[in-house]
Design an enzyme around this catalytic site. Structure first.
Site, PDB file in Angstrom:
ATOM      1  N   GLY A  39       0.812  -1.211   0.000  1.00 20.31           N
ATOM      2  CA  GLY A  39       0.000   0.000   0.000  1.00 20.31           C
ATOM      3  C   GLY A  39       0.843   1.258   0.000  1.00 20.31           C
ATOM      4  O   GLY A  39       2.044   1.227   0.284  1.00 20.31           O
ATOM      5  N   ASN A  40       0.201   2.363  -0.358  1.00 23.86           N
ATOM      6  CA  ASN A  40       0.882   3.654  -0.371  1.00 23.86           C
ATOM      7  C   ASN A  40      -0.132   4.776  -0.291  1.00 23.86           C
ATOM      8  O   ASN A  40      -1.296   4.606  -0.655  1.00 23.86           O
ATOM      9  CB  ASN A  40       1.799   3.808  -1.591  1.00 23.86           C
ATOM     10  CG  ASN A  40       1.217   3.203  -2.836  1.00 23.86           C
ATOM     11  OD1 ASN A  40       0.357   3.797  -3.474  1.00 23.86           O
ATOM     12  ND2 ASN A  40       1.659   2.012  -3.192  1.00 23.86           N
ATOM     13  N   THR A  86       9.106   3.466  -0.234  1.00 21.49           N
ATOM     14  CA  THR A  86       9.106   2.064  -0.626  1.00 21.49           C
ATOM     15  C   THR A  86       9.656   1.214   0.518  1.00 21.49           C
ATOM     16  O   THR A  86      10.523   1.665   1.279  1.00 21.49           O
ATOM     17  CB  THR A  86       9.947   1.860  -1.906  1.00 21.49           C
ATOM     18  OG1 THR A  86       9.770   0.532  -2.373  1.00 21.49           O
ATOM     19  CG2 THR A  86      11.415   2.144  -1.699  1.00 21.49           C
ATOM     20  N   SER A 114       7.064   2.595  -5.320  1.00 22.40           N
ATOM     21  CA  SER A 114       7.154   2.307  -6.759  1.00 22.40           C
ATOM     22  C   SER A 114       5.923   2.797  -7.507  1.00 22.40           C
ATOM     23  O   SER A 114       5.925   2.876  -8.733  1.00 22.40           O
ATOM     24  CB  SER A 114       7.340   0.808  -6.986  1.00 22.40           C
ATOM     25  OG  SER A 114       6.217   0.098  -6.503  1.00 22.40           O
ATOM     26  N   GLU A 115       4.866   3.119  -6.781  1.00 20.75           N
ATOM     27  CA  GLU A 115       3.634   3.621  -7.406  1.00 20.75           C
ATOM     28  C   GLU A 115       3.628   5.148  -7.520  1.00 20.75           C
ATOM     29  O   GLU A 115       2.575   5.751  -7.746  1.00 20.75           O
ATOM     30  CB  GLU A 115       2.408   3.160  -6.616  1.00 20.75           C
ATOM     31  CG  GLU A 115       2.236   1.661  -6.530  1.00 20.75           C
ATOM     32  CD  GLU A 115       1.854   0.982  -7.839  1.00 20.75           C
ATOM     33  OE1 GLU A 115       1.855   1.643  -8.899  1.00 20.75           O
ATOM     34  OE2 GLU A 115       1.572  -0.226  -7.795  1.00 20.75           O
TER      35      GLU A 115
END
EC number: 4.1.2.17
Length: 180
Positions: A24-25, A39, A67-68
């Site tokens: 998740g982010n 990350t 990474s998103e």
């Protein structure tokens, strides 16, 4: 910038098991900058020092972002009214997405908060294709094939509430499907 609410929401996502491990982010926009989770770090243990900063052009100012990052950037670049993005791997929504099952908004709250759900096909994590397909959605609640959900809001609280309500919708759909 005060990031107290940002950290509180990240910990809630972890405590309620909408994210596990380092999955998740989350990000928020403040003018031309975005504050985004790093990350490889669990959202449950996030501190102010861990939060990364990038500008809307993708120039990294501080830290090593998720990474998103491209997905968050594309959303902000395409949607002026959005100031927060929450991406989780919540269990029930992810299960429904893996089975290609659409969710029914069965409660008045879901109709008011979620309104309508967009569905995005599978694209690799962190890919430009994923970022572009998510950012092109009109809806603020998006289910990603085999990859969880993305919710958008005018602020981080609104995006979080959409996450919570959308996962409840998935749980209710599961219960309804098993009571038939």
């Amino acid at each position: 910038m005060d990031l107290t609410e940002f950290i509180k929401i990240c910990r809630l996502l972890y405590d309620r098991k909408y994210v596990v491990g380092s999955g998740g982010n989350v990000s928020i926009r403040d003018g031309n900058l975005i504050y985004i989770t790093p990350t490889g770090l669990s959202l449950g243990f996030l501190t102010k020092e861990d939060i990364c900063i990038a500008d809307l052009n993708g120039n990294i100012i501080k830290g090593k972002p998720t990474s998103e990052l491209n997905m968050h950037l594309k959303i902000y670049q395409n949607k002026d009214s959005i100031n927060a993005v929450v991406h989780t791997h919540s269990m029930y929504c992810t299960a429904f997405s893996a089975l290609d099952k659409k969710l029914k908004l069965v409660t008045p709250e879901a109709e008011m908060v979620v309104k309508k759900i967009a569905y995005v096909d599978y694209f690799p994590c962190g890919s430009l294709e994923l970022a572009e397909n998510v950012s092109e959605c009109i809806e603020d609640s998006i289910i990603l094939k085999n990859h969880g959900i993305v919710t958008l809001g005018k602020d981080i609280t609104e995006a979080y509430i959409k996450t919570e309500v959308l996962e409840e919708v998935a749980q209710l759909n599961y219960i309804m499907n098993n009571l038939k």
